[in-house]
Design a protein around this motif. Structure first.
Motif, short mmCIF file in Angstrom:
data_model
loop_
_atom_site.label_atom_id
_atom_site.label_comp_id
_atom_site.label_asym_id
_atom_site.label_seq_id
_atom_site.Cartn_x
_atom_site.Cartn_y
_atom_site.Cartn_z
N ALA A 7 -100.34 -35.16 15.07
CA ALA A 7 -98.60 -34.88 14.52
C ALA A 7 -98.32 -33.22 14.35
CB ALA A 7 -98.29 -35.56 13.33
N THR A 8 -98.15 -32.07 15.13
CA THR A 8 -98.09 -31.04 14.81
C THR A 8 -96.88 -30.11 14.31
OG1 THR A 8 -97.39 -30.70 17.11
CG2 THR A 8 -99.84 -30.61 17.24
N THR A 9 -95.55 -31.21 14.65
CA THR A 9 -94.38 -30.27 14.26
C THR A 9 -93.30 -31.00 13.39
OG1 THR A 9 -94.78 -28.37 15.31
CG2 THR A 9 -92.56 -28.12 14.46
N HIS A 10 -92.67 -31.19 12.94
CA HIS A 10 -91.66 -32.97 12.75
C HIS A 10 -90.08 -32.43 12.81
CE1 HIS A 10 -95.44 -33.68 10.40
NE2 HIS A 10 -95.25 -35.29 10.62
N GLU A 11 -89.86 -33.05 13.69
CA GLU A 11 -88.30 -32.82 13.13
C GLU A 11 -87.58 -34.36 13.03
OE1 GLU A 11 -85.63 -32.43 17.69
OE2 GLU A 11 -86.69 -30.64 16.52
N GLY A 12 -86.92 -34.45 11.81
CA GLY A 12 -86.10 -35.90 11.66
C GLY A 12 -87.61 -36.46 11.45
N LEU A 13 -87.56 -37.71 12.02
CA LEU A 13 -88.70 -38.60 11.75
C LEU A 13 -89.66 -38.82 12.59
CD1 LEU A 13 -86.39 -41.90 10.75
CD2 LEU A 13 -87.88 -40.40 9.20
N TYR A 14 -89.69 -37.97 13.16
CA TYR A 14 -90.36 -38.19 14.55
C TYR A 14 -91.27 -37.31 14.77
CZ TYR A 14 -88.08 -42.22 15.60
OH TYR A 14 -86.92 -43.05 15.84
N PRO A 15 -92.52 -37.23 14.76
CA PRO A 15 -93.82 -35.93 15.15
C PRO A 15 -94.03 -35.22 16.69
CG PRO A 15 -94.57 -37.98 15.06
CD PRO A 15 -93.11 -38.55 14.51
N TYR A 16 -94.16 -34.34 16.95
CA TYR A 16 -94.36 -33.65 18.09
C TYR A 16 -95.88 -34.22 18.05
CZ TYR A 16 -90.15 -31.37 18.63
OH TYR A 16 -88.87 -30.94 19.03
N PRO A 21 -101.00 -40.86 22.47
CA PRO A 21 -101.65 -41.51 22.17
C PRO A 21 -101.84 -42.88 22.84
CG PRO A 21 -99.09 -41.37 20.13
CD PRO A 21 -99.83 -40.99 21.86
N SER A 22 -103.26 -43.57 22.06
CA SER A 22 -103.14 -44.89 22.19
C SER A 22 -102.91 -45.72 21.91
CB SER A 22 -105.12 -44.81 21.93
OG SER A 22 -105.05 -45.42 20.52
N GLU A 23 -102.28 -45.79 21.02
CA GLU A 23 -101.04 -46.79 20.54
C GLU A 23 -100.50 -46.89 21.76
OE1 GLU A 23 -100.88 -43.85 18.48
OE2 GLU A 23 -102.94 -44.78 17.65
N PRO A 24 -99.85 -48.18 21.89
CA PRO A 24 -98.19 -48.45 22.81
C PRO A 24 -97.21 -48.26 22.96
CG PRO A 24 -99.67 -50.50 22.84
CD PRO A 24 -99.87 -49.66 22.07
N GLY A 25 -96.43 -47.52 23.69
CA GLY A 25 -95.11 -46.64 23.20
C GLY A 25 -94.23 -46.17 24.66
N VAL A 26 -92.71 -45.69 24.42
CA VAL A 26 -92.72 -44.56 25.46
C VAL A 26 -92.74 -43.16 24.68
CG1 VAL A 26 -90.77 -44.60 26.78
CG2 VAL A 26 -91.45 -46.98 25.82
N TYR A 27 -93.53 -42.18 25.37
CA TYR A 27 -93.39 -41.16 25.48
C TYR A 27 -92.41 -39.85 26.11
CZ TYR A 27 -96.72 -43.22 22.63
OH TYR A 27 -97.35 -44.08 22.02
N ARG A 28 -91.83 -39.05 25.86
CA ARG A 28 -91.45 -37.96 26.30
C ARG A 28 -92.35 -37.07 26.50
NH1 ARG A 28 -85.97 -36.91 26.84
NH2 ARG A 28 -85.09 -35.01 26.85
N VAL A 29 -92.01 -36.17 27.83
CA VAL A 29 -93.28 -35.07 27.67
C VAL A 29 -92.32 -34.49 28.92
CG1 VAL A 29 -95.20 -34.47 29.06
CG2 VAL A 29 -95.27 -37.36 28.46
N ILE A 100 -96.89 -28.17 30.03
CA ILE A 100 -96.44 -29.60 29.14
C ILE A 100 -96.37 -28.61 28.04
CG2 ILE A 100 -96.89 -31.43 27.83
CD1 ILE A 100 -98.83 -32.69 29.93
N THR A 101 -94.98 -28.87 27.08
CA THR A 101 -94.94 -27.09 26.40
C THR A 101 -95.12 -28.78 25.03
OG1 THR A 101 -92.77 -27.96 27.01
CG2 THR A 101 -94.09 -25.62 27.76
N ARG A 102 -94.12 -29.40 24.82
CA ARG A 102 -93.71 -30.73 23.94
C ARG A 102 -94.34 -32.51 24.91
NH1 ARG A 102 -88.07 -30.19 21.47
NH2 ARG A 102 -88.96 -27.95 21.10
N ILE A 103 -94.67 -33.11 23.47
CA ILE A 103 -95.22 -34.79 23.84
C ILE A 103 -94.04 -35.30 22.06
CG2 ILE A 103 -96.30 -37.30 23.66
CD1 ILE A 103 -97.77 -34.29 25.38
N SER A 104 -93.55 -35.99 22.52
CA SER A 104 -92.45 -36.87 21.60
C SER A 104 -92.42 -38.63 21.73
CB SER A 104 -91.65 -36.48 21.04
OG SER A 104 -90.46 -36.12 21.83
#
Length: 110
Positions: A7-16, A21-29, A100-104
């Motif tokens: 995690a690099t930067t935080h905005e609200g509850l979700y880090p950039y 990551p290796s954990e299953p999820g849905v990511y915005r690139v 790529i500029t951001r992943i969240s």
């Protein structure tokens, strides 16, 4: 506070994140061109491209497709996505992202 070392930067509850990551999820690139790629690693690996208004049209725009492989999805890099549509004669389709500029974590249902 999230203790994730990626995690690099935080905005609200979700880090950039620096990378997917290796954990299953849905990511915005998000990329330098303004295009957004939604990557799901839950079950089958899938990808949806949401182009910026100034981006060129792509075959897979707005469609969710199955990926056979992805690599380089890290902030500052260009990602490589291999789509599972290959045939014996022509091989798979390959898509290279803009830098790529951001992943969240994706929080919206598309």
């Amino acid at each position: 506070m999230n203790e994730d070392p990626d995690a690099t930067t935080h905005e609200g509850l979700y880090p950039y994140l620096r990378s997917i990551p290796s954990e299953p999820g849905v990511y915005r690139v998000e990329t330098l061109s303004g295009t957004v790629h939604i990557i799901s690693t839950i079950g089958r690996l899938t990808w949806k491209r949401l182009p910026a208004p100034t981006s060129g049209a792509g075959t897979y725009d707005g469609k969710t497709v199955i990926l056979s492989e992805m690599s380089g999805l890290e902030v500052g890099e260009r990602g490589l996505l291999i789509i599972s549509d290959g045939s014996y004669l022509f091989g798979p389709s390959i898509h290279s992202t803009a830098r790529i500029t951001r992943i969240s974590l994706e929080t919206k249902v598309l």
